[in-house]
Design a protein around this motif. Structure first.
Motif, PDB file in Angstrom:
ATOM      1  N   THR A  74      13.439 -39.272  22.230  1.00 42.66           N
ATOM      2  CA  THR A  74      12.977 -38.563  22.892  1.00 42.66           C
ATOM      3  C   THR A  74      12.607 -37.254  22.356  1.00 42.66           C
ATOM      4  N   GLY A  75      12.728 -37.172  21.435  1.00 41.19           N
ATOM      5  CA  GLY A  75      12.594 -35.483  21.403  1.00 41.19           C
ATOM      6  C   GLY A  75      13.433 -34.766  21.231  1.00 41.19           C
ATOM      7  N   ALA A  76      14.302 -35.224  21.422  1.00 44.78           N
ATOM      8  CA  ALA A  76      16.104 -34.118  21.192  1.00 44.78           C
ATOM      9  C   ALA A  76      15.917 -33.348  19.579  1.00 44.78           C
ATOM     10  N   PRO A  77      16.448 -33.002  19.815  1.00 42.54           N
ATOM     11  CA  PRO A  77      16.763 -32.404  18.294  1.00 42.54           C
ATOM     12  C   PRO A  77      17.889 -33.784  17.466  1.00 42.54           C
ATOM     13  N   ALA A  78      17.117 -33.693  16.712  1.00 43.41           N
ATOM     14  CA  ALA A  78      18.153 -34.568  15.643  1.00 43.41           C
ATOM     15  C   ALA A  78      18.313 -34.692  13.962  1.00 43.41           C
ATOM     16  N   ARG A  79      19.045 -33.263  13.742  1.00 39.99           N
ATOM     17  CA  ARG A  79      19.798 -32.351  12.778  1.00 39.99           C
ATOM     18  C   ARG A  79      20.684 -32.990  12.670  1.00 39.99           C
ATOM     19  N   SER A 133      22.473 -58.428  -0.199  1.00 39.34           N
ATOM     20  CA  SER A 133      22.593 -59.574  -0.516  1.00 39.34           C
ATOM     21  C   SER A 133      23.389 -58.950  -1.995  1.00 39.34           C
ATOM     22  N   GLY A 134      23.645 -57.686  -2.381  1.00 39.01           N
ATOM     23  CA  GLY A 134      24.295 -56.781  -2.994  1.00 39.01           C
ATOM     24  C   GLY A 134      25.344 -56.448  -2.410  1.00 39.01           C
ATOM     25  N   GLY A 135      25.776 -56.138  -0.943  1.00 39.06           N
ATOM     26  CA  GLY A 135      26.902 -56.354  -0.813  1.00 39.06           C
ATOM     27  C   GLY A 135      27.456 -55.011   0.038  1.00 39.06           C
ATOM     28  N   LEU A 136      25.889 -54.410  -0.278  1.00 41.97           N
ATOM     29  CA  LEU A 136      25.912 -52.940   1.094  1.00 41.97           C
ATOM     30  C   LEU A 136      25.779 -53.236   2.087  1.00 41.97           C
ATOM     31  N   LEU A 137      26.283 -52.709   3.016  1.00 44.65           N
ATOM     32  CA  LEU A 137      25.837 -53.155   4.559  1.00 44.65           C
ATOM     33  C   LEU A 137      25.065 -51.570   4.918  1.00 44.65           C
ATOM     34  N   HIS A 138      23.727 -52.104   6.270  1.00 47.08           N
ATOM     35  CA  HIS A 138      23.356 -50.956   6.445  1.00 47.08           C
ATOM     36  C   HIS A 138      23.296 -50.945   7.989  1.00 47.08           C
ATOM     37  N   VAL A 139      24.064 -49.604   8.675  1.00 47.87           N
ATOM     38  CA  VAL A 139      24.067 -49.794  10.097  1.00 47.87           C
ATOM     39  C   VAL A 139      22.708 -49.173  10.344  1.00 47.87           C
ATOM     40  N   ARG A 140      22.339 -50.017  11.753  1.00 46.93           N
ATOM     41  CA  ARG A 140      21.405 -49.001  12.669  1.00 46.93           C
ATOM     42  C   ARG A 140      21.894 -48.746  13.914  1.00 46.93           C
ATOM     43  N   GLU A 141      22.198 -47.244  14.398  1.00 46.72           N
ATOM     44  CA  GLU A 141      22.567 -47.357  15.985  1.00 46.72           C
ATOM     45  C   GLU A 141      21.638 -46.435  16.691  1.00 46.72           C
ATOM     46  N   THR A 142      21.485 -46.665  18.099  1.00 44.21           N
ATOM     47  CA  THR A 142      20.668 -46.642  18.868  1.00 44.21           C
ATOM     48  C   THR A 142      20.911 -46.303  19.943  1.00 44.21           C
ATOM     49  N   ILE A 143      21.190 -44.801  20.569  1.00 42.52           N
ATOM     50  CA  ILE A 143      22.159 -44.918  21.638  1.00 42.52           C
ATOM     51  C   ILE A 143      21.452 -43.771  22.404  1.00 42.52           C
ATOM     52  N   THR A 144      21.701 -44.234  23.763  1.00 42.63           N
ATOM     53  CA  THR A 144      21.284 -43.301  25.080  1.00 42.63           C
ATOM     54  C   THR A 144      22.272 -42.868  26.040  1.00 42.63           C
ATOM     55  N   ARG A 192      19.491 -31.830  28.199  1.00 44.66           N
ATOM     56  CA  ARG A 192      20.608 -32.462  29.605  1.00 44.66           C
ATOM     57  C   ARG A 192      19.284 -33.307  29.609  1.00 44.66           C
ATOM     58  N   GLY A 193      19.441 -33.867  30.740  1.00 44.01           N
ATOM     59  CA  GLY A 193      19.292 -35.707  31.605  1.00 44.01           C
ATOM     60  C   GLY A 193      19.682 -36.786  30.304  1.00 44.01           C
ATOM     61  N   ARG A 194      18.641 -37.385  30.292  1.00 39.79           N
ATOM     62  CA  ARG A 194      18.920 -38.920  29.079  1.00 39.79           C
ATOM     63  C   ARG A 194      18.132 -38.552  27.961  1.00 39.79           C
ATOM     64  N   GLN A 195      18.575 -38.417  26.538  1.00 38.38           N
ATOM     65  CA  GLN A 195      18.187 -38.596  25.177  1.00 38.38           C
ATOM     66  C   GLN A 195      18.593 -39.911  24.827  1.00 38.38           C
ATOM     67  N   ALA A 196      17.618 -40.450  23.668  1.00 39.97           N
ATOM     68  CA  ALA A 196      17.911 -41.142  22.225  1.00 39.97           C
ATOM     69  C   ALA A 196      17.733 -40.819  21.339  1.00 39.97           C
ATOM     70  N   TYR A 197      19.407 -41.506  20.437  1.00 37.31           N
ATOM     71  CA  TYR A 197      19.611 -41.288  19.116  1.00 37.31           C
ATOM     72  C   TYR A 197      19.954 -42.069  18.441  1.00 37.31           C
ATOM     73  N   VAL A 198      19.097 -42.415  17.720  1.00 38.14           N
ATOM     74  CA  VAL A 198      19.285 -42.883  16.170  1.00 38.14           C
ATOM     75  C   VAL A 198      19.918 -42.921  14.808  1.00 38.14           C
TER      76      VAL A 198
END
Length: 343
Positions: free
Chosen positions: A108-113, A62-73, A135-141
């Motif tokens: 998926t437990g991949a390093p996400a720093r 409501s204050g004009g701020l846009l929050h973005v959440r991306e889930t990338i496999t 390696r393989g398939r990983q998911a990041y947020v």
């Protein structure tokens, strides 16, 4: 003779069946002179990297701020990578956006720093670990907030946002973008593809406060662009921020720079200038450049610089000073060579 034929029939049929069985049981390479040896089996084809799914949620505050959440496999190849890199535009032409509060994780437990770096027009978000390969398939947020994203107009306020970034070098199997708002969303559109060629996205589930879009088979560098129009006063819209153009010099500053380039030819034909004249000119030019860039760099970072008349004049002095210093050194060496030859 029926007895004889009956006596031979059983063994002949049995032998024929035995021969057929042996023929089918033999390995194929036993009958071919060009067969591949058993120890040289062909290697499996390389696995191409891709993004099977890419889900984005855009939440309008409501204050004009846009929050973005991306889930990338992400599907990595056999060699693996240290993670992924997401580039979010913070400058489009002279329009500025504030990318803040970046947060990352991995289901998926991949390093996400997360490490962020401000480039020319993008904020580069590196997710992973430089000391570990995945390696393989990983998911990041990836989550972040965007300020100054809305553009005010007389009768409405508008958001135009590139949901996927348009800079991925791999194909995206299926992408989904959900837009959520604090008021009913009546005018929301989505186009998929590139800036030169785009199509309407498939509209999925609709609700009074949320709209969903999906798109399949996106090629590398293709994206989904979202446009949201809200009635005036529906949310608080801070005024947009603009940066000065990278080139802001007037005709006077451009002319000074051109004259400095011409001075290189003139100095080469003139007698040697004073010994420290070139160094003094370069020092003065560096001061002018630093003073002109300080306002942009100190406030908004290095990539927000703009070349104004002060900077162009400084560049002209630096070029002239460098030419004078080179000429002085060349004349000095020439004189020393002539003097040594005369002795």
């Amino acid at each position: 003779m029926p007895e004889v034929r009956g006596w031979f029939r059983g063994p002949v049929v049995t032998a024929g069946m035995l021969l057929v069985t042996i023929a089918f049981a033999l390995p194929a390479h036993a009958t071919s002179t060009h067969a591949t040896p058993t120890h040289a089996a062909p290697e499996p084809p390389p696995v191409a990297e891709s993004i099977p799914t890419y889900d984005v949620v855009l939440t309008i505050g409501s204050g004009g701020l846009l929050h973005v959440r991306e889930t990338i496999t992400y599907d990595f190849d056999r060699g693996g990578e240290h993670g992924i890199v997401r580039r979010v535009s913070y400058r489009k032409k002279n329009r500025l956006f504030d990318i803040r509060d970046v947060r990352t994780s991995s289901s998926t437990g991949a390093p996400a720093r997360a490490e962020t770096a401000k480039m020319l027009h993008d904020v580069q978000i590196s997710v992973g670990d430089s000391r570990r390969r995945v390696r393989g398939r990983q998911a990041y947020v990836i989550e972040y907030d965007v300020a100054w994203a809305f553009t005010p107009y007389p009768h409405h306020d508008e958001l135009l946002w590139d949901a996927l970034g348009g800079d991925w070098d791999v194909p995206i199997g299926e992408a989904a973008v959900r837009v959520e708002g604090p008021v009913p969303l009546k005018r929301v559109t989505c186009h998929a593809g590139t800036a030169q060629s785009s199509t309407r996205c498939l509209r999925d589930r609709d609700g009074p406060y949320a709209v969903d879009f999906t798109q399949r088979g996106l090629r590398p560098r293709e994206t989904m662009s979202i446009r949201v129009s809200l009635p005036k006063g529906a949310i608080e819209v801070p005024p947009p921020h603009y940066a000065r153009p990278h080139w802001q010099g007037s005709w006077a500053g451009t002319a000074a720079l051109a004259l400095a380039l011409g001075a290189i030819v003139l100095l080469a034909r003139r007698p040697a200038p004073r010994r420290y004249a070139g160094t003094a000119l370069m020092a003065l030019g560096a001061v002018l450049i630093a003073g002109d860039l300080a306002d942009d760099i100190v406030v908004r970072g290095f990539w927000a610089f703009s070349l104004g008349d002060g900077c162009l004049a400084g560049l002209a002095l630096v070029i002239t000073g460098a030419a004078a210093a080179w000429t002085q050194r060349f004349r000095a060496r020439e004189h020393a060579a002539v003097t040594g030859l005369g002795d």
